[in-house]
Design a protein around this motif. Sequence first.
Motif, PDB file in Angstrom:
ATOM      1  N   ILE A  43       0.865  -1.099  -0.044  1.00  0.00           N
ATOM      2  CA  ILE A  43       0.043   0.054   0.012  1.00  0.00           C
ATOM      3  C   ILE A  43       0.761   1.194   0.010  1.00  0.00           C
ATOM      4  N   LEU A  44       1.856   1.323   0.655  1.00  0.00           N
ATOM      5  CA  LEU A  44       2.797   2.610   0.852  1.00  0.00           C
ATOM      6  C   LEU A  44       3.628   2.513  -0.529  1.00  0.00           C
ATOM      7  N   LEU A  45       3.845   1.477  -1.238  1.00  0.00           N
ATOM      8  CA  LEU A  45       4.725   1.546  -2.356  1.00  0.00           C
ATOM      9  C   LEU A  45       3.686   2.136  -3.618  1.00  0.00           C
ATOM     10  N   GLY A  47       1.109   4.037  -3.013  1.00  0.00           N
ATOM     11  CA  GLY A  47       0.937   5.380  -2.743  1.00  0.00           C
ATOM     12  C   GLY A  47       2.008   6.183  -3.286  1.00  0.00           C
ATOM     13  N   ALA A  48       3.268   5.611  -3.091  1.00  0.00           N
ATOM     14  CA  ALA A  48       4.246   6.462  -3.742  1.00  0.00           C
ATOM     15  C   ALA A  48       4.363   6.490  -5.114  1.00  0.00           C
ATOM     16  N   LEU A  49       3.784   5.421  -6.026  1.00  0.00           N
ATOM     17  CA  LEU A  49       3.705   5.290  -7.428  1.00  0.00           C
ATOM     18  C   LEU A  49       2.555   6.239  -7.821  1.00  0.00           C
ATOM     19  N   LEU A  50       1.657   6.560  -7.006  1.00  0.00           N
ATOM     20  CA  LEU A  50       0.531   7.254  -7.326  1.00  0.00           C
ATOM     21  C   LEU A  50       1.204   8.672  -7.332  1.00  0.00           C
ATOM     22  N   LEU A  51       2.030   9.196  -6.412  1.00  0.00           N
ATOM     23  CA  LEU A  51       2.187  10.520  -5.937  1.00  0.00           C
ATOM     24  C   LEU A  51       3.362  10.882  -7.229  1.00  0.00           C
ATOM     25  N   LEU A  52       3.996   9.899  -7.573  1.00  0.00           N
ATOM     26  CA  LEU A  52       4.914  10.233  -8.677  1.00  0.00           C
ATOM     27  C   LEU A  52       3.976  10.274 -10.123  1.00  0.00           C
ATOM     28  N   SER A 114     -14.997  -9.442   7.014  1.00  0.00           N
ATOM     29  CA  SER A 114     -13.892 -10.060   5.873  1.00  0.00           C
ATOM     30  C   SER A 114     -14.175  -9.468   4.343  1.00  0.00           C
ATOM     31  N   PHE A 115     -15.623  -9.348   4.053  1.00  0.00           N
ATOM     32  CA  PHE A 115     -15.777  -8.909   2.851  1.00  0.00           C
ATOM     33  C   PHE A 115     -16.306  -7.559   2.656  1.00  0.00           C
ATOM     34  N   PRO A 116     -15.641  -6.764   1.707  1.00  0.00           N
ATOM     35  CA  PRO A 116     -14.455  -7.291   0.866  1.00  0.00           C
ATOM     36  C   PRO A 116     -13.231  -6.769   1.678  1.00  0.00           C
ATOM     37  N   SER A 117     -12.073  -7.112   1.209  1.00  0.00           N
ATOM     38  CA  SER A 117     -10.666  -6.686   1.872  1.00  0.00           C
ATOM     39  C   SER A 117     -10.551  -5.239   1.628  1.00  0.00           C
ATOM     40  N   ASN A 118     -10.275  -4.532   2.714  1.00  0.00           N
ATOM     41  CA  ASN A 118     -10.067  -3.069   2.557  1.00  0.00           C
ATOM     42  C   ASN A 118      -8.564  -2.994   2.026  1.00  0.00           C
ATOM     43  N   HIS A 119      -7.619  -3.809   2.161  1.00  0.00           N
ATOM     44  CA  HIS A 119      -6.444  -3.591   1.641  1.00  0.00           C
ATOM     45  C   HIS A 119      -6.459  -3.741   0.117  1.00  0.00           C
ATOM     46  N   ALA A 145      -0.483  -4.417  -6.798  1.00  0.00           N
ATOM     47  CA  ALA A 145      -1.845  -4.701  -6.180  1.00  0.00           C
ATOM     48  C   ALA A 145      -2.227  -5.844  -6.254  1.00  0.00           C
ATOM     49  N   ALA A 146      -2.029  -6.805  -7.173  1.00  0.00           N
ATOM     50  CA  ALA A 146      -2.070  -8.299  -7.217  1.00  0.00           C
ATOM     51  C   ALA A 146      -1.445  -8.911  -5.928  1.00  0.00           C
TER      52      ALA A 146
END
Length: 211
Positions: A43-45, A47-52, A114-119, A145-146
């Motif tokens: 999730i952090l990665l 977020g960094a890609l989205l920022l870029l 459990s449904f759906p997964s927030n992550h 993401a996968a």
Amino acid sequence: MADNGSMDVPEISVEWYRDVVDAAASSPEPVQWFVGHATEGVILLLGALLLLAALSRRSGGPHDRALALVAPVPALLAYGGSEWFKTVVDEDRPCRTVGRAIIAGACPPPGDWSFPSNHATVAGALAVTTLLLSRRLGLVALPLAALGAFSRVFVGVHYPHDVIAGVLFGALVAVVATPLLARPAAEALRRRTDKVALGPGRSGLQRDRTR
């Protein structure tokens, strides 16, 4: 069908869950460590890609800058939607109902559905929004993401259908919300640019001529 919470869980999802968590429990410790950390780190990665990707649009026209401004919003909307779905579906966590050893530190508490997964939902939204802003970065974000979605099953806190639904829901929100949000933002930026270009004197003169 397995009776878990107030939702009937597809038996095939239960079987896949058992297969994955059994494989996880018998996997080497370095693999468990990597996937266990990936469940949060992805999730952090992303977020960094989205920022870029957003920064790459900052020097463009009003539409590009609007995309950069609204980029974080689809993930927030997707997360809010996934939280709402959880309260409607009320599916209990597989780590409490299936009876398998898991490599997660602990099973989430009762009521953390459990449904759906927030992550997986947030990962799907971040990856697809990144793809909409930058094809090059998006092609990196999608497999990440996968991996993040799969890791939630691997550590034992979600069924496979939880993460599949989460990724698809997050992706759908990103595809629909990003252009819808960018359109009015781009129009507001255009008006602001036109106003600055005209200057206070010219804009006042323009108003006088229109009377």
